[in-house]
Design an enzyme around this catalytic site. Sequence first.
Site, PDB file in Angstrom:
ATOM      1  N   GLU A   1      -6.638   6.963  -0.606  1.00 37.98           N
ATOM      2  CA  GLU A   1      -7.603   6.006  -1.158  1.00 37.98           C
ATOM      3  C   GLU A   1      -8.922   6.058  -0.412  1.00 37.98           C
ATOM      4  O   GLU A   1      -9.962   5.754  -0.972  1.00 37.98           O
ATOM      5  CB  GLU A   1      -7.021   4.594  -1.096  1.00 37.98           C
ATOM      6  CG  GLU A   1      -7.787   3.578  -1.965  1.00 37.98           C
ATOM      7  CD  GLU A   1      -8.939   2.889  -1.219  1.00 37.98           C
ATOM      8  OE1 GLU A   1      -9.733   2.226  -1.892  1.00 37.98           O
ATOM      9  OE2 GLU A   1      -9.049   3.020   0.027  1.00 37.98           O
TER      10      GLU A   1
ATOM     11  N   ASP B   1      -2.918   5.196   3.279  1.00 32.16           N
ATOM     12  CA  ASP B   1      -3.750   5.954   4.221  1.00 32.16           C
ATOM     13  C   ASP B   1      -4.755   5.046   4.923  1.00 32.16           C
ATOM     14  O   ASP B   1      -4.979   3.909   4.518  1.00 32.16           O
ATOM     15  CB  ASP B   1      -4.479   7.097   3.513  1.00 32.16           C
ATOM     16  CG  ASP B   1      -5.415   6.634   2.421  1.00 32.16           C
ATOM     17  OD1 ASP B   1      -5.078   5.660   1.716  1.00 32.16           O
ATOM     18  OD2 ASP B   1      -6.493   7.232   2.272  1.00 32.16           O
TER      19      ASP B   1
END
Lengths: 359, 359
Positions: free
Chosen positions: A130, A72
Site C-alpha cells: 500500500e 506493509d
Amino acid sequence: MPGLDLTADAARLTQQLVDIESVSRNELGIADAVEAALQGLAHLAVTRHGNTVVARTDLGRGERVVIAGHLDTVPVNANLPCRREARPEGDLLHGLGTCDMKGGDAVILRLAATVPEPVRDVTYVLYEGEEIETEFNGLNLLSQTSPELLEADFAILMEPSNAEVEAGCQGTLRVEVRTTGERAHSARSWKGVNAIHAAGDILDRLNSYEPRKPLIDGLEYHEGLNAVFIRGGVAGNVLPDECVVEVNHRFAPDRSEAEAEQFVREFFDGYDVRVTDSAPGALPGLDLPAAKAFIEAVGREVNPKFGWTDVARFTALGIPAVNFGPGDPMFAHKQDEHVPIEHIERCERQLKSWLGATA
Amino acid sequence: MPGLDLTADAARLTQQLVDIESVSRNELGIADAVEAALQGLAHLAVTRHGNTVVARTDLGRGERVVIAGHLDTVPVNANLPCRREARPEGDLLHGLGTCDMKGGDAVILRLAATVPEPVRDVTYVLYEGEEIETEFNGLNLLSQTSPELLEADFAILMEPSNAEVEAGCQGTLRVEVRTTGERAHSARSWKGVNAIHAAGDILDRLNSYEPRKPLIDGLEYHEGLNAVFIRGGVAGNVLPDECVVEVNHRFAPDRSEAEAEQFVREFFDGYDVRVTDSAPGALPGLDLPAAKAFIEAVGREVNPKFGWTDVARFTALGIPAVNFGPGDPMFAHKQDEHVPIEHIERCERQLKSWLGATA
C-alpha cells in the site's frame, strides 16, 4: 518465526505484528504468519493472493462488509522493535507500523477470531504494497484478478484516524520535474551549464507554494506539494547535465486527477514534467445509506482524511467506504510513530458491537 | 584485445587507445596493453604498479625528466568508439579521452618507442585513477610506494593544453553541504520539515557566486564553485529529512587548501559542511631554471592552467613541472570531446627535438 496468537489481546497482537518487519516488498513473512493464524479458524474461508490474505464468513446474511488493512510499512528508521510505554493517561505502543497500520491489522485479526457469527457477512482483507506505487497495491491487484472477493455493501479501511470515522480522502500525484544542462569539466565550468544549479528555481517555487484548503461536505481538506526525491550528478569533476526532482502533490477530492495534473504542470511551467504515479481522491459520500448506518452505529464525529487511502479504490468500485482505525495519522511515517492502546481497544469494541457480538 | 602498434603514427595510436574503454577503476585492459607494448622495447626498464606503468631509460645522462599521462577517463557519454573527421584545416579525432588525454598518452608511447637514446634520461609514467579521488591516483600511489621512480629534475604532464605550455594549476576542493529536516507523511507535510526544499537556499547561493580571477606571474586564473552531485529522499510518500549537495571548488594557486576551505565554509555559513577531497594548486614557477629551459626549447607562449593536474603533485615533491599536451582543455569531459591531429603531431615533434632525436 513464532506464530501469531489470536487469543492474546489486541495490544499484544499489535506488538507481535510490529516485530515482523514488513517494509513494502518484504511482506512474505507477515503474510505467512497472518495466513497461518486465520487458517486455524473453521468459520472462515481463507485464500492467499501474492502476499495478500482474504478471509470470509459465508453465513448468508443480507449484507456484506469489507474490513481491510495493509500489512506493509514505510522504510525502517531506527524504530524497531515495538516498545510499550506506560503513561498515566493510558499506555502507548511505539515503533514502525504501530500507527500505520498494524494496530488496525490487530483489530481485524481479533474480529476474525472472536466473532464467528457476525450479523453481517464480513470479508477481511490484509494486503501488501500500500505504501508504494499502485502497481504493487494488493487491493488493486485483487480488484483485477478476483473482483468478486471485494463485492460488498460497505467497506471499512482501518487506516489510522484517531479511532474516529474519517470520510473521503485526498488524491495523490507524483511527477518528475527535470532540468537539463550541458556537461563540462568542473575546472572550466563557464563552458557548460549546471543542471543542479538550475534546479534552484524548482525548489524556490516549492518553497513559495501556498496550500489550498477547500471545505467539502463540511470537512476542511489541506493540500500539499513536496519534493520527495532529488538526484543529479555525473562525476566529481563534471558539471551535471541533468537534475530530477520528484514531487508528490496531495490534492483535495474536489479536484480530479486531470485537474491536479494541470495544476502541477502550470506550477512548474517551463520545465519538463513527467507523471509517474497518480490516484484519485474520494468525496466524503456521507449521504450514502450504508455510510450513514455505520456512523450512527459507532456514534462518532466525522473528520476529513488528508492522506490518500484505498477508500478511493472502493469508491471507484462503487462501494461506500470510510476510514476508521487506531492511531493519530499525524504520526504515520514519522520516526516516533506510536499508537494509544485505548484506540485499539475502542475500535475493537465498537466494531464487535456493530457486528453483533455479545460483549 | 589486439596489441598496440607503436610503429603506427601517433594519430592511429590515439585511436587505438581511445577504443580501449578505460573509465576510472576500469584501467586493467589499457594498462595491460601499454605494458605489453613497452615490454617489447629493449632500451627501457618497465615496471608495473597496479594499473600504472613506468618505463625508464638509464643512459647515465646528467639530467632526468618525467613525461607522464593518465590512462583513465570520465564516464562514457555516448561518445565511443573513436571517430576521425576530415577537415580542410586539419583532421580531428572525436571520442571519449581523445582530448583528456589519450592523444598525450599516444605521444608518450611514440617517444618511448622512437627515441632510444634521448639526450636526457626519461621516466615515462602512464597511470590510473586521475579523474577520481586522490586515494586512487596512480601517481599519488607511486609517490608513496616507490618515490625513487619519480625523482627527476623536471616533469612534463601531457594534459590537454592546446599543445602550448601551461604553467601552474588550480587547486580543487570537494565538500558535502547538508540540510536536515524532519520526516513526515507527505499527505500531512505541515507536520514535518522538507530537507530538499531547504536545499533551495544552497542552490540560490551557488547561483549568486561570482568567481575570482586573480593575476599570478602575468597569468589570469579563473575560479569556480559548482554542485556536482545532489541527493535526497526516503520514499515516495515521505518528507525527506536529509539532502546532500556535493560541491566542487576550483581555486587559483595564490590560495592554499586551508584558505579555500575557509572560503567555502564562509560561503555556506550556517550549513553542515564536510570536506571529502582536497588537492592544492601549484604556482606557475616560471622562474625555475628547468622550466625556463624547456619553454625556450619549445619556443611557445605560456598560459595559465585552470584545471587541477598532477603538476601540483610534482610541485609538492619539489620537481618543477608544466602541462604540455594536445587538445583544447575546454573540451575535456564534454560529450563532443575531440583533439586536432595537428596538436598530437606538433607535441610529438617538439618533444622529440627536445630529447635530441634526429627528425
